[in-house]
Motif scaffolding. Structure first.
Motif, mmCIF file in Angstrom:
data_model
loop_
_atom_site.group_PDB
_atom_site.id
_atom_site.type_symbol
_atom_site.label_atom_id
_atom_site.label_comp_id
_atom_site.label_asym_id
_atom_site.label_seq_id
_atom_site.Cartn_x
_atom_site.Cartn_y
_atom_site.Cartn_z
ATOM 1 N N LYS A 64 0.755 -1.121 0.026
ATOM 2 C CA LYS A 64 -0.027 -0.109 -0.131
ATOM 3 C C LYS A 64 0.931 1.366 -0.034
ATOM 4 N N VAL A 65 0.892 1.829 -0.998
ATOM 5 C CA VAL A 65 1.955 2.931 -1.254
ATOM 6 C C VAL A 65 1.503 4.314 -1.141
ATOM 7 N N GLY A 66 2.419 4.921 -0.742
ATOM 8 C CA GLY A 66 2.582 6.474 -0.453
ATOM 9 C C GLY A 66 3.600 7.236 -1.088
ATOM 10 N N ILE A 67 3.498 8.044 -2.259
ATOM 11 C CA ILE A 67 4.623 8.708 -3.087
ATOM 12 C C ILE A 67 4.949 10.328 -2.672
ATOM 13 N N ILE A 68 6.260 10.594 -2.297
ATOM 14 C CA ILE A 68 6.555 11.761 -2.205
ATOM 15 C C ILE A 68 7.210 12.216 -3.598
ATOM 16 N N THR A 69 6.665 13.257 -4.381
ATOM 17 C CA THR A 69 7.348 13.377 -5.656
ATOM 18 C C THR A 69 6.612 14.584 -5.920
ATOM 19 N N ASN A 70 7.172 15.139 -6.899
ATOM 20 C CA ASN A 70 6.934 16.329 -7.719
ATOM 21 C C ASN A 70 6.974 16.182 -9.252
ATOM 22 N N VAL A 92 -1.923 2.614 -5.195
ATOM 23 C CA VAL A 92 -1.373 3.827 -4.647
ATOM 24 C C VAL A 92 -2.329 4.506 -3.589
ATOM 25 N N ARG A 93 -2.161 4.772 -2.305
ATOM 26 C CA ARG A 93 -3.066 5.180 -1.492
ATOM 27 C C ARG A 93 -2.861 6.800 -1.125
ATOM 28 N N ALA A 94 -1.785 7.309 -1.489
ATOM 29 C CA ALA A 94 -1.630 8.752 -1.228
ATOM 30 C C ALA A 94 -0.412 9.306 -2.027
ATOM 31 N N VAL A 95 -0.434 10.416 -2.259
ATOM 32 C CA VAL A 95 0.563 11.412 -2.625
ATOM 33 C C VAL A 95 1.063 12.582 -1.683
ATOM 34 N N PHE A 96 2.043 12.724 -1.383
ATOM 35 C CA PHE A 96 2.428 13.624 -0.606
ATOM 36 C C PHE A 96 3.387 14.707 -1.075
ATOM 37 N N ARG A 119 -6.963 13.225 -11.882
ATOM 38 C CA ARG A 119 -6.525 12.298 -13.064
ATOM 39 C C ARG A 119 -6.636 10.776 -12.536
ATOM 40 N N THR A 120 -6.193 10.870 -11.236
ATOM 41 C CA THR A 120 -5.877 9.491 -10.662
ATOM 42 C C THR A 120 -6.950 8.968 -9.646
ATOM 43 N N GLY A 121 -7.503 10.189 -9.172
ATOM 44 C CA GLY A 121 -8.329 9.812 -7.924
ATOM 45 C C GLY A 121 -7.791 9.659 -6.583
ATOM 46 N N VAL A 122 -6.188 9.952 -6.583
ATOM 47 C CA VAL A 122 -5.554 9.515 -5.267
ATOM 48 C C VAL A 122 -5.732 11.042 -4.513
ATOM 49 N N THR A 123 -5.616 10.818 -3.199
ATOM 50 C CA THR A 123 -5.654 11.930 -2.342
ATOM 51 C C THR A 123 -4.178 12.244 -2.214
ATOM 52 N N VAL A 124 -3.790 13.777 -2.451
ATOM 53 C CA VAL A 124 -2.622 14.379 -2.540
ATOM 54 C C VAL A 124 -2.484 15.164 -1.217
ATOM 55 N N TYR A 125 -1.980 14.968 -0.267
ATOM 56 C CA TYR A 125 -1.642 15.568 0.934
ATOM 57 C C TYR A 125 -0.781 16.640 0.915
ATOM 58 N N ALA A 140 -0.652 7.190 8.637
ATOM 59 C CA ALA A 140 -1.782 6.567 9.472
ATOM 60 C C ALA A 140 -3.255 6.583 8.723
ATOM 61 N N GLU A 141 -3.589 7.889 8.382
ATOM 62 C CA GLU A 141 -4.729 8.285 7.678
ATOM 63 C C GLU A 141 -4.876 7.535 6.556
ATOM 64 N N SER A 142 -3.843 7.609 5.552
ATOM 65 C CA SER A 142 -4.146 7.003 4.043
ATOM 66 C C SER A 142 -3.826 5.646 4.210
#
Length: 434
Positions: A64-70, A92-96, A119-125, A140-142
């Protein structure tokens, strides 16, 4: 990037290596992280993201992946890794999003609010300036169990996407030793370390750990070094599941222009590899009252102030600094310091990027400007920022005492030598270290 920030090709024939799993690079790294083996061959650069994509993202299978990117987190065809991973059914559960945001819609000192990516429906924090506790809450939230870092760094201590990574690593440890994966990218400055090392008492959002001003490492190498050297000191357990997916075809002597065709500005004021080449030195102009070229098309290449004139270019050219030439220049910044005011100074032209020592350039620039112009002043904080940028009070003290550029540079050589020695076990790519 601003001083207030708290901040950090698709390869053929590597699927078998990816499927084989992540292997430790050296015994020294084995306890602290591991590295995806790369395929030897030509000099074509393949980023860690492209290596992972060629392996059908199996490194994230069942995770369950969260991604830090730009916007710099792309594949060879410039597709965002988030878009590619979602399309490939990676969970992909989240983008930070760091400063400037995930999609790059925000200016310096700004970020995108938390939102659902259309585009992806992913939550971006909105992770700009996030503390360890805040990122732990986002994890934790994601519901992520794997955190991915993929942002192009420019190899300078005060260009702080690396501090976003460090904070995210601590949060991954605090959240229960989550898996942390760095999709590695080349350092556009190459692998040579230069400049002063941060000293105790001078940590800030533009430098959180004791590394050189031009650190000469990739983000993957830094992650291994940070985990092994600083994690326990920060009150966290070392990450036991830290992995680096190596780039291919890159070695430490390769500098920015050899990667110019793949350049994506990692922030609005880092438009070209040439900007990055000079930034370790000309970034120190941020601490003065003169313009570092923000609000022009050549930030950190054009520098000057309303009180300067033709004498600065003449004095600097007389030094014969390798790889550069200084042109008398006049410009009017459209924003930031001296906005709307004509500034005189220099444009620094790169003649041979492989010969440029940006710390040498920046030090001579400040020494000569202070010698020629009695109006020279710090940015209104008594020199606080030059201490944070250079990592100690020594640079300011020497400059104000009238020391030569050569003496200032000589003063940091012992600590730089130690930094080079301390980081050697964590290097993943061949080529010169200094």
């Amino acid at each position: 990037m601003t001083l207030s920030r708290r901040n950090v090709f698709q390869a053929a024939g590597v699927a078998a290596a990816t499927a084989a799993g992540l292997a430790a690079a050296t015994p020294a790294m084995a306890a602290h992280g591991s590295v995806l083996p790369s395929t030897p061959g030509g000099r074509r650069i393949r980023t860690g993201a492209d290596v992972a994509a060629a392996g059908k993202w199996r490194v994230f299978s069942g995770r369950k992946v969260g991604i830090i990117t730009n916007p710099t987190g792309v594949l060879e065809d410039f597709t965002s890794i988030v878009d590619a991973m979602v399309a490939a059914d990676v969970d992909v559960r989240a983008v930070f999003g760091p400063e400037h945001g995930f999609r790059g819609t925000a200016q310096a000192g700004e970020a995108e609010d938390t939102f659902t990516d259309p585009r992806t429906g992913v939550t971006v924090y909105d992770a700009y300036g996030a503390t360890v506790a805040k990122l732990t809450g986002f994890y934790a939230e994601s519901g992520v169990d794997t955190v991915v870092f993929d942002i192009r760094d420019v190899g300078v201590r005060f260009y702080t996407y690396i501090w976003t990574m460090w904070t995210a690593m601590q949060a991954a440890a605090q959240a229960g030793d989550l898996r942390f994966v760095v999709l590695d990218r080349p350092n556009p400055l190459g692998g040579r370390a230069r400049g002063p090392v941060l000293q105790p008492g001078f940590t800030s959002g533009v430098g959180l750990l004791e590394i050189a001003q031009q650190h000469g490492m990739t983000v993957g190498e830094l992650a291994l070094f940070f985990n092994a050297t600083f994690m326990e000191r920060a009150g966290q357990q070392r990450l036991s599941d830290l992995h680096v997916v190596k780039a291919e075809g890159w070695s430490r002597e390769m500098v920015g222009p050899q990667q110019a065709d793949r350049w994506i500005p990692p922030s609005p004021n880092m438009p070209t590899p040439q900007t990055a080449t000079l930034y370790p030195g000309t970034g120190m102009v941020e601490a003065t009252d003169w313009s570092e070229g923000r609000g022009t098309t050549r930030p950190f290449e054009l520098v000057g102030a309303p009180y300067m004139d033709h004498r600065l270019a003449a004095a600097l050219n007389a030094k014969g600094l390798p790889g550069v030439e200084f042109r008398e220049a006049y410009f009017t910044p459209t924003f930031s310091k001296n906005a709307g005011t004509v500034c005189a100074g220099v444009q620094i032209h790169i003649l041979d990027a492989e010969k440029v020592d940006a710390l040498q350039v920046g030090t001579h620039l400040l020494v000569e400007a202070r010698r020629i112009y009695p109006e020279f002043a710090w940015r209104g904080d008594g020199g606080r920022w030059i201490g944070l940028l250079t990592g100690s009070g020594r640079f300011q003290e020497q400059l104000e005492a009238g020391a030569s550029a050569e003496d200032i540079i000589a003063a940091w050589q012992p600590e730089l030598k130690k930094f080079v020695s301390d980081t050697r076990p964590y290097l993943l790519y061949g080529g010169p270290r200094r």
